[in-house]
Scaffold this motif. Structure first.
Motif, PDB file in Angstrom:
ATOM      1  N   ARG A  40       0.834  -1.203   0.000  1.00 47.01           N
ATOM      2  CA  ARG A  40       0.000   0.000   0.000  1.00 47.01           C
ATOM      3  C   ARG A  40       0.870   1.256   0.000  1.00 47.01           C
ATOM      4  N   CYS A  41       1.952   1.265   0.793  1.00 46.20           N
ATOM      5  CA  CYS A  41       2.869   2.413   0.820  1.00 46.20           C
ATOM      6  C   CYS A  41       3.539   2.599  -0.537  1.00 46.20           C
ATOM      7  N   ASN A  42       3.947   1.503  -1.170  1.00 46.96           N
ATOM      8  CA  ASN A  42       4.580   1.602  -2.493  1.00 46.96           C
ATOM      9  C   ASN A  42       3.600   2.109  -3.545  1.00 46.96           C
ATOM     10  N   LEU A  43       2.357   1.704  -3.434  1.00 46.63           N
ATOM     11  CA  LEU A  43       1.359   2.170  -4.389  1.00 46.63           C
ATOM     12  C   LEU A  43       1.111   3.662  -4.241  1.00 46.63           C
ATOM     13  N   PHE A  44       1.078   4.138  -2.996  1.00 48.21           N
ATOM     14  CA  PHE A  44       0.920   5.577  -2.781  1.00 48.21           C
ATOM     15  C   PHE A  44       2.094   6.340  -3.384  1.00 48.21           C
ATOM     16  N   HIS A  45       3.300   5.775  -3.265  1.00 47.86           N
ATOM     17  CA  HIS A  45       4.479   6.429  -3.837  1.00 47.86           C
ATOM     18  C   HIS A  45       4.388   6.474  -5.362  1.00 47.86           C
ATOM     19  N   LYS A  46       3.955   5.394  -5.977  1.00 50.74           N
ATOM     20  CA  LYS A  46       3.810   5.375  -7.435  1.00 50.74           C
ATOM     21  C   LYS A  46       2.743   6.376  -7.886  1.00 50.74           C
ATOM     22  N   LEU A  47       1.656   6.437  -7.141  1.00 52.32           N
ATOM     23  CA  LEU A  47       0.592   7.385  -7.503  1.00 52.32           C
ATOM     24  C   LEU A  47       1.083   8.820  -7.375  1.00 52.32           C
ATOM     25  N   GLU A  48       1.914   9.100  -6.372  1.00 54.36           N
ATOM     26  CA  GLU A  48       2.465  10.440  -6.212  1.00 54.36           C
ATOM     27  C   GLU A  48       3.415  10.791  -7.354  1.00 54.36           C
ATOM     28  N   CYS A  49       4.208   9.823  -7.826  1.00 54.24           N
ATOM     29  CA  CYS A  49       5.107  10.069  -8.957  1.00 54.24           C
ATOM     30  C   CYS A  49       4.334  10.406 -10.220  1.00 54.24           C
ATOM     31  N   ILE A  50       3.238   9.693 -10.441  1.00 55.60           N
ATOM     32  CA  ILE A  50       2.411   9.978 -11.624  1.00 55.60           C
ATOM     33  C   ILE A  50       1.800  11.372 -11.519  1.00 55.60           C
ATOM     34  N   SER A  51       1.355  11.741 -10.328  1.00 55.00           N
ATOM     35  CA  SER A  51       0.767  13.077 -10.143  1.00 55.00           C
ATOM     36  C   SER A  51       1.812  14.174 -10.364  1.00 55.00           C
ATOM     37  N   LYS A  52       3.051  13.942  -9.920  1.00 55.22           N
ATOM     38  CA  LYS A  52       4.104  14.929 -10.142  1.00 55.22           C
ATOM     39  C   LYS A  52       4.412  15.091 -11.627  1.00 55.22           C
ATOM     40  N   THR A  53       4.396  13.976 -12.373  1.00 54.88           N
ATOM     41  CA  THR A  53       4.626  14.059 -13.811  1.00 54.88           C
ATOM     42  C   THR A  53       3.534  14.872 -14.496  1.00 54.88           C
ATOM     43  N   GLU A  54       2.290  14.679 -14.081  1.00 51.26           N
ATOM     44  CA  GLU A  54       1.191  15.456 -14.652  1.00 51.26           C
ATOM     45  C   GLU A  54       1.327  16.938 -14.303  1.00 51.26           C
ATOM     46  N   GLU A  55       1.753  17.236 -13.085  1.00 51.37           N
ATOM     47  CA  GLU A  55       1.951  18.635 -12.704  1.00 51.37           C
ATOM     48  C   GLU A  55       3.063  19.277 -13.527  1.00 51.37           C
ATOM     49  N   MET A  56       4.135  18.532 -13.778  1.00 52.34           N
ATOM     50  CA  MET A  56       5.214  19.060 -14.612  1.00 52.34           C
ATOM     51  C   MET A  56       4.739  19.366 -16.020  1.00 52.34           C
ATOM     52  N   ASP A  57       3.873  18.511 -16.570  1.00 50.79           N
ATOM     53  CA  ASP A  57       3.319  18.769 -17.903  1.00 50.79           C
ATOM     54  C   ASP A  57       2.488  20.043 -17.923  1.00 50.79           C
ATOM     55  N   ILE A  58       1.700  20.243 -16.873  1.00 48.95           N
ATOM     56  CA  ILE A  58       0.855  21.437 -16.812  1.00 48.95           C
ATOM     57  C   ILE A  58       1.714  22.693 -16.700  1.00 48.95           C
ATOM     58  N   VAL A  59       2.754  22.632 -15.855  1.00 54.93           N
ATOM     59  CA  VAL A  59       3.640  23.792 -15.696  1.00 54.93           C
ATOM     60  C   VAL A  59       4.372  24.102 -16.995  1.00 54.93           C
ATOM     61  N   GLN A  60       4.870  23.064 -17.670  1.00 54.06           N
ATOM     62  CA  GLN A  60       5.588  23.281 -18.924  1.00 54.06           C
ATOM     63  C   GLN A  60       4.661  23.857 -19.990  1.00 54.06           C
ATOM     64  N   LYS A  61       3.432  23.359 -20.056  1.00 50.88           N
ATOM     65  CA  LYS A  61       2.483  23.895 -21.026  1.00 50.88           C
ATOM     66  C   LYS A  61       2.156  25.352 -20.722  1.00 50.88           C
ATOM     67  N   THR A  62       2.060  25.694 -19.432  1.00 55.95           N
ATOM     68  CA  THR A  62       1.800  27.080 -19.040  1.00 55.95           C
ATOM     69  C   THR A  62       2.954  27.980 -19.447  1.00 55.95           C
ATOM     70  N   TRP A  63       4.187  27.507 -19.253  1.00 51.18           N
ATOM     71  CA  TRP A  63       5.354  28.299 -19.666  1.00 51.18           C
ATOM     72  C   TRP A  63       5.373  28.545 -21.162  1.00 51.18           C
ATOM     73  N   VAL A  64       5.032  27.500 -21.931  1.00 52.27           N
ATOM     74  CA  VAL A  64       5.037  27.643 -23.382  1.00 52.27           C
ATOM     75  C   VAL A  64       3.990  28.660 -23.817  1.00 52.27           C
ATOM     76  N   ASN A  65       2.782  28.548 -23.246  1.00 50.28           N
ATOM     77  CA  ASN A  65       1.724  29.498 -23.604  1.00 50.28           C
ATOM     78  C   ASN A  65       2.098  30.923 -23.209  1.00 50.28           C
ATOM     79  N   TRP A  66       2.758  31.076 -22.045  1.00 52.42           N
ATOM     80  CA  TRP A  66       3.143  32.410 -21.603  1.00 52.42           C
ATOM     81  C   TRP A  66       4.221  32.996 -22.512  1.00 52.42           C
ATOM     82  N   SER A  67       5.202  32.159 -22.917  1.00 50.62           N
ATOM     83  CA  SER A  67       6.277  32.668 -23.776  1.00 50.62           C
ATOM     84  C   SER A  67       5.773  33.017 -25.167  1.00 50.62           C
ATOM     85  N   VAL A  68       4.737  32.311 -25.649  1.00 51.76           N
ATOM     86  CA  VAL A  68       4.212  32.567 -26.990  1.00 51.76           C
ATOM     87  C   VAL A  68       3.191  33.702 -26.976  1.00 51.76           C
TER      88      VAL A  68
END
Length: 207
Positions: free
Chosen positions: A76-104
């Motif tokens: 259960r602890c390992n699954l929570f860690h994997k779920l947190e890693c996936i959520s961090k990857t999604e947050e990074m995508d959102i931040v990167q997309k925001t940066w691209v839109n702001w720069s353009v």
């Protein structure tokens, strides 16, 4: 760049045939392939999140029933860690997309700031000055006119300086001076302390 398969896509694109294509076409093709790779990764992450949540729900039910083992709790602890890693990857995508839109496109604050700055610059720009009664908008002539104006101002010597009249200084008379210089008695201190109201703040000695 941390996505699995990203380096392979770039290497295959570089080593592929069609070297006669322009750099713009190569980058456009690479962008489409990276977009496909990113979409596949997102769909895989969604499936992984669903599987992890189902396993967490199953283990949570066993924990509520007090039938879960130590291995299941560690899983259960390992699954929570994997779920947190996936959520961090999604947050990074959102931040990167925001940066691209702001720069353009920029944002509303930057557009407003630059518009106000441009308006301020246009209003305070000196287009030209009258030189010998003739309007001159040549930049070098305008600079020279300003230079000559301030050179003449600073070169003029001031013959008379204003005289400052000192303000009258008020002093104590002899009687008040003797009162200020005399020692303070304990009776005066006691009377002053007793006359203080209860709302006065305490001093350093907590009185």
């Amino acid at each position: 760049m941390s996505v699995d398969g990203f380096n392979d896509v770039v290497k295959n694109m570089v080593s592929s045939r069609g070297n006669n294509r322009s750099l713009h076409e190569k980058l456009k093709c690479l962008k489409s392939k990276i977009k496909i790779l990113n979409n596949n990764r997102k769909s895989q992450d969604e499936n992984r999140k669903k599987e992890i949540r189902d396993k967490l729900a199953s283990i949570g039910t066993q924990i509520d029933q007090l039938s879960a083992t130590t291995a299941q709790i560690e899983e259960r602890c390992n699954l929570f860690h994997k779920l947190e890693c996936i959520s961090k990857t999604e947050e990074m995508d959102i931040v990167q997309k925001t940066w691209v839109n702001w720069s353009v496109e920029g944002d509303e604050n930057s557009k407003l700031f630059h518009s106000l700055l441009k308006h301020h610059r246009n209003n305070h720009t000196i287009k030209g000055v009258p030189v010998n009664g003739i309007w001159d908008d040549n930049l070098s002539n305008v600079k020279q006119a300003f230079y000559e104006f301030f050179r003449c101002k600073f070169a003029t010597s001031i013959r008379s300086h204003p005289v400052e009249v000192p303000n009258p200084v008020f002093t104590l008379n002899e009687t008040n001076q003797r009162i200020m210089d005399c020692k303070i008695t304990m009776e005066e201190i006691t009377e002053t302390v007793l006359n203080c109201e209860s709302s006065k703040a305490a001093g350093p000695e907590r009185f």
